[in-house]
Design a protein around this motif. Structure first.
Motif, PDB file in Angstrom:
ATOM      1  N   PRO A 132      -3.821  -1.921  12.596  1.00  0.00           N
ATOM      2  CA  PRO A 132      -4.715  -1.722  13.248  1.00  0.00           C
ATOM      3  C   PRO A 132      -5.936  -3.222  12.699  1.00  0.00           C
ATOM      4  CG  PRO A 132      -4.784   0.506  12.985  1.00  0.00           C
ATOM      5  CD  PRO A 132      -3.002  -0.637  11.759  1.00  0.00           C
ATOM      6  N   ILE A 143      -9.056  -3.111  11.789  1.00  0.00           N
ATOM      7  CA  ILE A 143     -10.111  -2.356  10.214  1.00  0.00           C
ATOM      8  C   ILE A 143      -9.114  -3.169   9.424  1.00  0.00           C
ATOM      9  CG2 ILE A 143      -9.522   0.178  11.356  1.00  0.00           C
ATOM     10  CD1 ILE A 143     -12.754   0.255  10.523  1.00  0.00           C
ATOM     11  N   PHE A 144      -7.945  -2.006   9.264  1.00  0.00           N
ATOM     12  CA  PHE A 144      -6.722  -2.031   8.324  1.00  0.00           C
ATOM     13  C   PHE A 144      -6.264  -3.131   7.387  1.00  0.00           C
ATOM     14  CE2 PHE A 144      -5.532   2.094   9.381  1.00  0.00           C
ATOM     15  CZ  PHE A 144      -7.207   3.014   9.501  1.00  0.00           C
ATOM     16  N   TYR A 188     -11.229   6.600  16.850  1.00  0.00           N
ATOM     17  CA  TYR A 188     -11.813   5.726  16.448  1.00  0.00           C
ATOM     18  C   TYR A 188     -12.254   6.133  14.749  1.00  0.00           C
ATOM     19  CZ  TYR A 188     -11.346   4.432  21.229  1.00  0.00           C
ATOM     20  OH  TYR A 188     -10.481   3.790  21.924  1.00  0.00           O
ATOM     21  N   ALA A 190     -11.820  11.579  17.105  1.00  0.00           N
ATOM     22  CA  ALA A 190     -11.193  12.375  17.880  1.00  0.00           C
ATOM     23  C   ALA A 190     -11.420  11.720  19.365  1.00  0.00           C
ATOM     24  CB  ALA A 190      -9.942  12.867  17.242  1.00  0.00           C
ATOM     25  N   LYS A 191     -10.501  10.969  19.937  1.00  0.00           N
ATOM     26  CA  LYS A 191     -11.149  11.371  21.104  1.00  0.00           C
ATOM     27  C   LYS A 191      -9.940  10.705  21.879  1.00  0.00           C
ATOM     28  CE  LYS A 191     -15.556   8.985  20.053  1.00  0.00           C
ATOM     29  NZ  LYS A 191     -16.265   7.499  20.803  1.00  0.00           N
ATOM     30  N   ILE A 192      -9.718  11.926  23.344  1.00  0.00           N
ATOM     31  CA  ILE A 192      -8.871  11.861  23.992  1.00  0.00           C
ATOM     32  C   ILE A 192      -8.839  10.384  25.066  1.00  0.00           C
ATOM     33  CG2 ILE A 192      -8.438  13.140  26.323  1.00  0.00           C
ATOM     34  CD1 ILE A 192      -9.750  15.669  25.801  1.00  0.00           C
ATOM     35  N   LEU A 211     -15.277   7.425  26.164  1.00  0.00           N
ATOM     36  CA  LEU A 211     -14.744   8.360  26.040  1.00  0.00           C
ATOM     37  C   LEU A 211     -15.165  10.069  25.709  1.00  0.00           C
ATOM     38  CD1 LEU A 211     -11.806   6.312  24.071  1.00  0.00           C
ATOM     39  CD2 LEU A 211     -11.876   7.089  26.227  1.00  0.00           C
ATOM     40  N   PRO A 212     -14.549  11.162  25.766  1.00  0.00           N
ATOM     41  CA  PRO A 212     -14.698  11.915  25.826  1.00  0.00           C
ATOM     42  C   PRO A 212     -14.147  12.497  24.264  1.00  0.00           C
ATOM     43  CG  PRO A 212     -13.353  12.391  27.061  1.00  0.00           C
ATOM     44  CD  PRO A 212     -13.247  11.089  27.331  1.00  0.00           C
ATOM     45  N   ALA A 213     -14.727  13.088  23.510  1.00  0.00           N
ATOM     46  CA  ALA A 213     -14.640  13.847  22.161  1.00  0.00           C
ATOM     47  C   ALA A 213     -14.071  15.012  21.812  1.00  0.00           C
ATOM     48  CB  ALA A 213     -15.507  13.582  21.103  1.00  0.00           C
ATOM     49  N   LEU A 214     -13.074  14.773  20.809  1.00  0.00           N
ATOM     50  CA  LEU A 214     -12.519  16.593  21.093  1.00  0.00           C
ATOM     51  C   LEU A 214     -13.618  17.045  20.727  1.00  0.00           C
ATOM     52  CD1 LEU A 214      -9.402  15.153  21.136  1.00  0.00           C
ATOM     53  CD2 LEU A 214      -8.669  16.914  19.473  1.00  0.00           C
ATOM     54  N   SER A 234     -15.832   3.264  23.926  1.00  0.00           N
ATOM     55  CA  SER A 234     -15.116   4.424  23.155  1.00  0.00           C
ATOM     56  C   SER A 234     -16.484   5.403  23.268  1.00  0.00           C
ATOM     57  CB  SER A 234     -15.215   3.503  21.517  1.00  0.00           C
ATOM     58  OG  SER A 234     -16.179   3.845  20.828  1.00  0.00           O
ATOM     59  N   HIS A 235     -18.136   4.896  22.905  1.00  0.00           N
ATOM     60  CA  HIS A 235     -18.258   6.257  23.012  1.00  0.00           C
ATOM     61  C   HIS A 235     -18.396   6.691  24.826  1.00  0.00           C
ATOM     62  CE1 HIS A 235     -20.788   6.082  20.003  1.00  0.00           C
ATOM     63  NE2 HIS A 235     -21.124   5.012  20.492  1.00  0.00           N
ATOM     64  N   TRP A 284      -2.582   2.141   7.979  1.00  0.00           N
ATOM     65  CA  TRP A 284      -2.671   1.629   6.933  1.00  0.00           C
ATOM     66  C   TRP A 284      -1.542   1.783   5.689  1.00  0.00           C
ATOM     67  CZ3 TRP A 284      -7.122   0.437   4.060  1.00  0.00           C
ATOM     68  CH2 TRP A 284      -6.865   0.097   3.145  1.00  0.00           C
ATOM     69  N   GLN A 298     -16.171  18.941  16.341  1.00  0.00           N
ATOM     70  CA  GLN A 298     -16.325  17.674  15.614  1.00  0.00           C
ATOM     71  C   GLN A 298     -17.568  17.037  15.433  1.00  0.00           C
ATOM     72  OE1 GLN A 298     -12.565  14.513  15.792  1.00  0.00           O
ATOM     73  NE2 GLN A 298     -13.274  14.698  17.426  1.00  0.00           N
ATOM     74  N   ARG A 322       0.462  -0.948  -0.062  1.00  0.00           N
ATOM     75  CA  ARG A 322       0.070  -0.037  -0.298  1.00  0.00           C
ATOM     76  C   ARG A 322       0.605   1.472   0.111  1.00  0.00           C
ATOM     77  NH1 ARG A 322      -4.488  -1.503   4.747  1.00  0.00           N
ATOM     78  NH2 ARG A 322      -5.514  -3.274   3.480  1.00  0.00           N
ATOM     79  N   SER A 366     -16.046   1.546  16.548  1.00  0.00           N
ATOM     80  CA  SER A 366     -15.234   0.931  17.713  1.00  0.00           C
ATOM     81  C   SER A 366     -13.713   0.705  17.977  1.00  0.00           C
ATOM     82  CB  SER A 366     -15.455  -0.802  18.450  1.00  0.00           C
ATOM     83  OG  SER A 366     -15.871  -1.293  17.950  1.00  0.00           O
ATOM     84  N   ASP A 367     -13.401   0.548  16.636  1.00  0.00           N
ATOM     85  CA  ASP A 367     -11.725   0.972  16.061  1.00  0.00           C
ATOM     86  C   ASP A 367     -11.283   1.573  16.692  1.00  0.00           C
ATOM     87  OD1 ASP A 367     -11.850  -2.194  15.148  1.00  0.00           O
ATOM     88  OD2 ASP A 367     -13.659  -1.449  14.204  1.00  0.00           O
ATOM     89  N   LEU A 368      -9.657   1.137  16.950  1.00  0.00           N
ATOM     90  CA  LEU A 368      -8.822   2.570  17.033  1.00  0.00           C
ATOM     91  C   LEU A 368      -7.969   2.071  16.087  1.00  0.00           C
ATOM     92  CD1 LEU A 368      -7.857   4.351  19.237  1.00  0.00           C
ATOM     93  CD2 LEU A 368      -6.320   3.100  20.503  1.00  0.00           C
ATOM     94  N   GLN A 414     -16.799  -2.828  23.302  1.00  0.00           N
ATOM     95  CA  GLN A 414     -15.504  -1.843  22.565  1.00  0.00           C
ATOM     96  C   GLN A 414     -16.504  -0.824  22.168  1.00  0.00           C
ATOM     97  OE1 GLN A 414     -14.262  -4.068  19.238  1.00  0.00           O
ATOM     98  NE2 GLN A 414     -12.299  -4.928  19.996  1.00  0.00           N
ATOM     99  N   LEU A 415     -17.943  -0.668  22.033  1.00  0.00           N
ATOM    100  CA  LEU A 415     -18.341   0.186  21.297  1.00  0.00           C
ATOM    101  C   LEU A 415     -18.590   1.218  22.274  1.00  0.00           C
ATOM    102  CD1 LEU A 415     -19.701   1.333  18.326  1.00  0.00           C
ATOM    103  CD2 LEU A 415     -21.244   0.702  18.496  1.00  0.00           C
ATOM    104  N   ARG A 452     -17.841  -6.686  20.800  1.00  0.00           N
ATOM    105  CA  ARG A 452     -18.462  -5.718  19.468  1.00  0.00           C
ATOM    106  C   ARG A 452     -19.514  -4.512  20.570  1.00  0.00           C
ATOM    107  NH1 ARG A 452     -17.616  -3.958  14.121  1.00  0.00           N
ATOM    108  NH2 ARG A 452     -16.938  -6.086  13.751  1.00  0.00           N
TER     109      ARG A 452
END
Lengths: 394, 201
Positions: free
Chosen positions: B76, B78-79, A331, A311-313, B105-108, B102-103, A360, B111, A139, A334-336, B98-99, B95
């Motif tokens: 990762p 997913i890639f 994220y 983007a999450k902290i 977590l505080p987002a920046l 991830s929810h 990637w 966005q 890639r 659910s994937d980092l 995990q979801l 899953r």
């Protein structure tokens, strides 16, 4: 897959008579026809034969030669030591090794210099490296492929290899010089560099910075490192002027690869390549510079059908202090995808996006086969390697 | 020093810092009398993973790596392409977990999901405003008026106010010409540091 009969084509490189050479005087031309001779020439002077058979030539004849005579190869300790040190195949004679050490600036005749070998060796290096890179990292963006090619067998690397092999340069080329020394005419020192900004440090010098060159034009028109090909006329004039040590060492290493291929065959050349080039480590992750990482990442996710990146902290410390540290993860659902740390939220986010893009691009399959493996007799049927849909458009 | 770690049990170092904050009063002088007290108070129990194991009978390897960035060569999940052996397809329960994680977590900030709420007419109006009075209708004001991101406003009004851009360049040049050595060097250093973000090194 159709095989290229390179060994058949290269007969002209090995045979002593490729074209009439008017530069050399008749006597020396005939005498030196023995250079790596495969077929004896018909018109052979007897007096010259006597001369050539003797291992030592008189001093005045030697001094008039542009490069050491072929007979001197057998008497050189340096050459034999180099042959043994590189554990070159025994089918590669010392005479050919001596010829790879003669640069085109020392001896303009292509029957006695390393130019034909260097051209072949350069092509071989480009082929082996590019197939290795494309199979291992399917890639990679084109710019990184060019940079990696340059890192694996660019002039700087090949000059370093020549130094590691313990090849020393002769002060001045000539017939009386030990054939185990690298022979080239040195470029006369220039009074002032013509660079517009001498204080600017860069690895590549753009020849015409105004002319816009895209990556696709580089892949079609330019050489294997994505650089503009040097014009033939310019090359000839520079040859007359002389060569730098780096250029001469580069051509020497390329010529050794070509000579190993011609004398010992494809398998030996591949082995030699693996020993000396593939064994060098290149940190691929350090070759990246992504201009718009967040935009590229969201485009990538849209193209591949993943959820939009967020983007999450992950953690932080000292938000209101002078030296805060933020760890941000990107994220997709659910994937980092990637993780980055920085002194500001912006920095951490950009670093995380860059890490995700590198993740990637730097995908490497667990097992991969090289196209050149198919050239071996009795190879297994070809299994296709991964072909990527392409890099993210900028 | 403040330390917040989300989603994971407090590590040894975070507990250490909390303990320090509790027991060490901020004082500006060290005395002979206080040295021993502070030292004995800081002599805390090591992390549980460093203590001799109760389950393992024999010598064994303790795996307790320091926190560090993940290796870039670990692609990762997913890639990974679908035919890769390393690809893990999690079961629905995992899953879901995990979801949920991830929810939490505080987002920046800043966005937002793309809304695609502007029509052709809005875009035309935006261009008109920018053309007629570029000093009044800056990119940020346009973005505020039409409730879109400044990046979108830049895309829409690209090349419409060239004099304004040149004027702005001149202003920046004049401002920069008044900088001293210190400020100039600091700005250049900042640029260099920022360039390294994009290589992530």
């Amino acid at each position: 897959m159709k095989r290229l009969r390179l060994l058949k084509w290269s007969g002209s490189v090995l045979s002593p008579r490729t074209r009439p050479d008017h530069i050399q005087s008749q006597l020396y031309t005939f005498r030196r026809c023995l250079a790596t001779a495969a077929a004896p020439s018909e018109s052979f002077d007897e007096s010259v034969e006597e001369l050539a058979d003797a291992p030592f030539l008189p001093e005045e004849i030697l001094q008039r030669l542009p490069s050491p005579p072929v007979t001197a190869a057998k008497t050189s300790a340096k050459l034999a030591a180099l042959h043994a040190r590189l554990s070159l195949p025994s089918r590669l004679p010392l005479e050919t090794l001596a010829r790879t050490l003669v640069d085109a600036s020392a001896d303009p005749s292509i029957r006695f210099n390393n130019k034909p070998f260097a051209v072949l060796g350069n092509d071989l290096l480009g082929y082996y490296t590019s197939e290795y890179l494309l199979s291992q990292y399917p890639r990679l963006p084109l710019a990184v492929v060019f940079a990696a090619m340059y890192a694996y067998h660019g002039p700087a690397t090949l000059a370093a290899i020549a130094r590691e092999w313990g090849v020393e340069a002769a002060a001045e080329p000539g017939g009386e010089v030990d054939p185990g020394l690298l022979q080239f005419k040195r470029l006369p020192p220039e009074p002032k560099p013509e660079l517009p900004h001498p204080q600017l440090i860069s690895t590549r010098q753009e020849e015409n910075p105004k002319f816009r060159r895209t990556m696709s034009s580089r892949s079609v028109y330019d050489d294997q490192f994505g650089e503009i090909k040097r014009r033939v006329q310019g090359a000839e004039t520079s040859q007359e002027k002389g060569a730098t040590l780096q250029r001469a060492s580069t051509d020497f290493v390329r010529a050794v690869f070509g000579a190993v291929y011609l004398h010992a065959g494809r398998a030996a050349a591949k082995q030699f390549y693996n020993d000396h080039i593939t064994s060098r480590q290149v940190d691929m992750a350090s070759l990246f510079h992504i201009k718009n990482p967040t935009r590229d990442l969201s485009r990538l996710c849209a193209r591949e059908g993943f959820q939009a990146p967020v983007a999450k902290i992950l953690s932080e410390t000292g938000r209101k202090s002078r030296t805060p540290v933020f760890v941000v993860g990107i994220y997709s659902g659910s994937d980092l995808l990637g993780e980055g740390a920085g002194a500001s939220l912006d920095e951490a986010r950009i670093r995380a996006a860059v890490a995700a893009m590198k993740g990637w691009y730097l995908y490497s399959p667990t097992e991969f086969r090289l196209p050149s493996e198919m050239e071996e007799p009795g190879a297994r049927p070809w299994t296709p390697i991964l072909v990527d849909p392409g890099e993210i458009a900028n | 020093m403040q330390s917040t770690t989300l989603l994971s049990p407090p590590t040894a170092s975070s507990r250490f810092y909390k303990l320090c904050a509790q027991i060490l009063q901020p004082s500006f002088r060290r005395h002979q009398s206080s040295y021993r007290r502070a030292r004995s108070k800081l002599n805390i129990k090591p992390d549980a993973s460093f203590l001799p194991s109760k389950t393992e009978q024999h010598d064994h390897i303790i795996y307790n790596p320091p926190p560090s960035m993940p290796n870039i060569y670990h692609t990762p999940n997913i890639f990974l392409p679908n035919n890769d052996r390393r690809k893990v397809i999690p079961d629905p329960e995992t899953r879901q977990l995990q979801l949920q994680l991830s929810h939490e977590l505080p987002a920046l900030k800043g966005q937002r999901e793309k809304r695609y709420h502007l029509t052709e007419k809005d875009v035309e109006e935006m261009r008109e405003l920018r053309k007629t009075d570029p000093t009044q209708w800056t990119v940020n004001r346009l973005a505020k008026k039409f409730d879109c991101s400044p990046v979108f406003a830049i895309f829409v009004t690209e090349g419409l106010a060239k004099e304004k851009g040149e004027q702005q360049k001149l202003v920046t040049k004049i401002v920069k010409s008044r900088w001293g050595t210190k400020r100039r060097e600091a700005r250049e250093d900042r640029e260099l540091r920022k360039e390294r973000w994009y290589r992530d090194e």
